[in-house]
Write an enzyme that holds these catalytic residues in place. Structure first.
Site, PDB file in Angstrom:
ATOM      1  N   LYS A  99       0.810  -1.232   0.000  1.00  6.69           N
ATOM      2  CA  LYS A  99       0.000   0.000   0.000  1.00  6.69           C
ATOM      3  C   LYS A  99       0.842   1.281   0.000  1.00  6.69           C
ATOM      4  O   LYS A  99       0.471   2.270  -0.630  1.00  6.69           O
ATOM      5  CB  LYS A  99      -0.953   0.003   1.199  1.00  6.69           C
ATOM      6  CG  LYS A  99      -2.077  -1.019   1.063  1.00  6.69           C
ATOM      7  CD  LYS A  99      -3.048  -0.937   2.218  1.00  6.69           C
ATOM      8  CE  LYS A  99      -4.029  -2.106   2.166  1.00  6.69           C
ATOM      9  NZ  LYS A  99      -5.019  -2.043   3.239  1.00  6.69           N
ATOM     10  N   GLY A 108      -2.225   0.212  17.991  1.00  5.44           N
ATOM     11  CA  GLY A 108      -1.371   0.085  16.809  1.00  5.44           C
ATOM     12  C   GLY A 108      -1.137   1.439  16.158  1.00  5.44           C
ATOM     13  O   GLY A 108      -2.015   2.315  16.211  1.00  5.44           O
ATOM     14  N   ARG A 140       2.930  -0.432  21.040  1.00  5.88           N
ATOM     15  CA  ARG A 140       4.062  -1.045  21.744  1.00  5.88           C
ATOM     16  C   ARG A 140       5.281  -0.127  21.688  1.00  5.88           C
ATOM     17  O   ARG A 140       5.927   0.140  22.695  1.00  5.88           O
ATOM     18  CB  ARG A 140       4.378  -2.400  21.087  1.00  5.88           C
ATOM     19  CG  ARG A 140       5.576  -3.088  21.638  1.00  5.88           C
ATOM     20  CD  ARG A 140       5.795  -4.392  20.921  1.00  5.88           C
ATOM     21  NE  ARG A 140       6.033  -4.233  19.480  1.00  5.88           N
ATOM     22  CZ  ARG A 140       6.330  -5.206  18.655  1.00  5.88           C
ATOM     23  NH1 ARG A 140       6.399  -6.449  19.108  1.00  5.88           N
ATOM     24  NH2 ARG A 140       6.532  -4.988  17.376  1.00  5.88           N
ATOM     25  N   ARG A 167       6.532   5.514  17.560  1.00  5.22           N
ATOM     26  CA  ARG A 167       5.691   5.430  16.348  1.00  5.22           C
ATOM     27  C   ARG A 167       4.357   6.124  16.571  1.00  5.22           C
ATOM     28  O   ARG A 167       3.807   6.751  15.669  1.00  5.22           O
ATOM     29  CB  ARG A 167       5.461   3.969  15.978  1.00  5.22           C
ATOM     30  CG  ARG A 167       6.414   3.486  14.912  1.00  5.22           C
ATOM     31  CD  ARG A 167       6.048   2.100  14.478  1.00  5.22           C
ATOM     32  NE  ARG A 167       5.649   2.039  13.090  1.00  5.22           N
ATOM     33  CZ  ARG A 167       5.234   0.915  12.506  1.00  5.22           C
ATOM     34  NH1 ARG A 167       5.150  -0.204  13.197  1.00  5.22           N
ATOM     35  NH2 ARG A 167       4.882   0.918  11.248  1.00  5.22           N
TER      36      ARG A 167
HETATM   37  P1  ATR Z   1       0.411  -2.456   9.045  1.00  5.59           P
HETATM   38  O1  ATR Z   1       0.749  -1.727   7.784  1.00  5.59           O
HETATM   39  O2  ATR Z   1      -0.390  -3.716   8.814  1.00  5.59           O
HETATM   40  O3  ATR Z   1      -0.192  -1.582  10.093  1.00  5.59           O
HETATM   41  P2  ATR Z   1       3.003  -2.279  10.331  1.00  5.59           P
HETATM   42  O4  ATR Z   1       3.219  -0.899   9.800  1.00  5.59           O
HETATM   43  O5  ATR Z   1       4.147  -3.241  10.354  1.00  5.59           O
HETATM   44  O6  ATR Z   1       1.834  -3.037   9.563  1.00  5.59           O
HETATM   45  O7  ATR Z   1       2.413  -2.135  11.831  1.00  5.59           O
HETATM   46  C1  ATR Z   1       2.117  -3.230  12.627  1.00  5.59           C
HETATM   47  C2  ATR Z   1       1.518  -2.776  13.961  1.00  5.59           C
HETATM   48  O8  ATR Z   1       1.353  -3.940  14.796  1.00  5.59           O
HETATM   49  C3  ATR Z   1       2.412  -1.828  14.741  1.00  5.59           C
HETATM   50  O9  ATR Z   1       1.596  -0.983  15.517  1.00  5.59           O
HETATM   51  C4  ATR Z   1       3.203  -2.795  15.625  1.00  5.59           C
HETATM   52  O10 ATR Z   1       3.745  -2.229  16.786  1.00  5.59           O
HETATM   53  P3  ATR Z   1       5.247  -1.614  16.768  1.00  5.59           P
HETATM   54  O11 ATR Z   1       5.121  -0.258  16.145  1.00  5.59           O
HETATM   55  O12 ATR Z   1       5.620  -1.582  18.185  1.00  5.59           O
HETATM   56  O13 ATR Z   1       6.068  -2.557  15.937  1.00  5.59           O
HETATM   57  C5  ATR Z   1       2.105  -3.767  15.994  1.00  5.59           C
HETATM   58  N1  ATR Z   1       2.643  -5.060  16.442  1.00  5.59           N
HETATM   59  C6  ATR Z   1       3.162  -6.040  15.679  1.00  5.59           C
HETATM   60  N2  ATR Z   1       3.552  -7.096  16.439  1.00  5.59           N
HETATM   61  C7  ATR Z   1       3.256  -6.754  17.729  1.00  5.59           C
HETATM   62  C8  ATR Z   1       3.415  -7.408  18.994  1.00  5.59           C
HETATM   63  N3  ATR Z   1       3.946  -8.630  19.086  1.00  5.59           N
HETATM   64  N4  ATR Z   1       3.005  -6.754  20.123  1.00  5.59           N
HETATM   65  C9  ATR Z   1       2.463  -5.513  20.036  1.00  5.59           C
HETATM   66  N5  ATR Z   1       2.295  -4.833  18.869  1.00  5.59           N
HETATM   67  C10 ATR Z   1       2.675  -5.440  17.732  1.00  5.59           C
END
Ligand code: ATR
Length: 273
Positions: free
Chosen positions: A66, A128, A153, A157
């Site tokens: 995207k 997220g 987390r 961000r």
């Molecule tokens: P997308 O485009 O699908 O949103 P992304 O930009 O990689 O994918 O974002 C993934 C989201 O899931 C982020 O908010 C990520 O948190 P971080 O910014 O801390 O990485 C969150 N996420 C992924 N795995 C996680 C986990 N095990 N625990 C908590 N948050 C998680």
């Protein structure tokens, strides 16, 4: 003449988009064929060029392309520029490409029209701060919730996101590990946690018997986020199937100038589960 469209992603085999668009086409008597295309992770641009060369009229874009689609588009709509991500491409005869993002409007339509949840004046938490959160926030803010909170987390961000959207409205950051007693009307999971059903704790937050839980991910037999919400007594817990159908309807309407009825298609998909 039959027009051609596609959805491009990786993986793509389980995409429901071809089924949804084919049902829309039958319903509105539009002469089109919609297929799923798997692109290698480093071959998205080449794949788009190939579709254009073959005379395709447009494409939907899904994970992980995207942001790349946003960069590739010749021009973008306001909502795509705000999200910096594109899920709908329209190919023009002169070779130019318009990018749009129908994810946010898809979510809002599912909440307001299908689930009958009125966003205005409600307290909402988004979990997220990745691309999925960015796609929905501008459109959610337009509905004027009482307060929009975000937790992530990685706090930086969340800070970056709030900074990027500062001109669109107020977004409040909640620390991931804060024992936050604010009651939420709606909690939206915009992380990838339920996609992989990772065994991770969700942030501590207050879910009441009036709260709804919504996951942008759809179609998981077991969904860790929705199971978490249910275990805390949420009033309703719903996945993103309705959003998928609504974002597709908006894309269909951009391409074909006619907005299909979404309820029959949503019911068909729910009955198939
Ligand atoms: P997308 O485009 O699908 O949103 P992304 O930009 O990689 O994918 O974002 C993934 C989201 O899931 C982020 O908010 C990520 O948190 P971080 O910014 O801390 O990485 C969150 N996420 C992924 N795995 C996680 C986990 N095990 N625990 C908590 N948050 C998680």
């Amino acid at each position: 003449m039959t027009d051609h469209y596609a959805v491009i992603g990786n993986p793509i085999a389980h995409s429901l988009s071809p089924t949804i668009h084919t049902l829309f086409a039958t319903q509105t008597q539009q002469d089109l064929i919609y297929t799923a295309v798997l692109a290698d992770n480093n071959q998205f641009a080449m794949c788009i060029q190939h579709l254009q060369d073959q005379g395709f009229k447009g494409a939907n874009v899904t994970v992980p392309f995207k942001e790349e689609a946003f960069r590739l588009a010749t021009q973008c709509t306001e909502r795509a520029n705000q999200a910096k991500a594109v899920n709908t491409l329209s190919f023009h005869d002169d070779g130019s490409i318009t990018g749009d993002n129908t994810d946010g409007i898809g979510l809002v339509r599912d909440l307001t029209q299908n689930i009958k949840f009125n966003i205005t004046n409600k307290c909402i938490l988004i979990i997220g701060a990745g691309g999925a959160a960015r796609g929905i926030i501008p459109v959610l803010l337009k509905e004027q919730p009482a307060k929009l909170y975000i937790t992530n987390r990685t706090k930086q961000r969340a800070l970056d996101l709030v900074n990027d959207f500062a001109n669109l409205g107020e977004i409040n950051i909640v620390a991931w590990d804060e024992n936050n007693q604010q009651p939420y009307d709606l909690i939206i999971n915009a992380t990838s946690l339920s996609l992989h059903n990772d065994d991770t704790n969700f942030p501590i937050c207050r879910i009441t018997t009036d709260s709804g839980c919504y996951d942008l991910v759809y179609g998981k037999q077991h969904n860790v986020f929705l199971e978490w919400g249910k275990s805390l007594g949420a009033k309703w817990c719903i996945d993103g199937l309705g959003m998928l159908v609504e974002q597709a309807a908006e894309a269909f309407s951009i391409w074909r100038g006619i907005h299909p009825q979404t309820q029959p298609v949503l019911q068909y998909l729910l009955n198939r589960k």
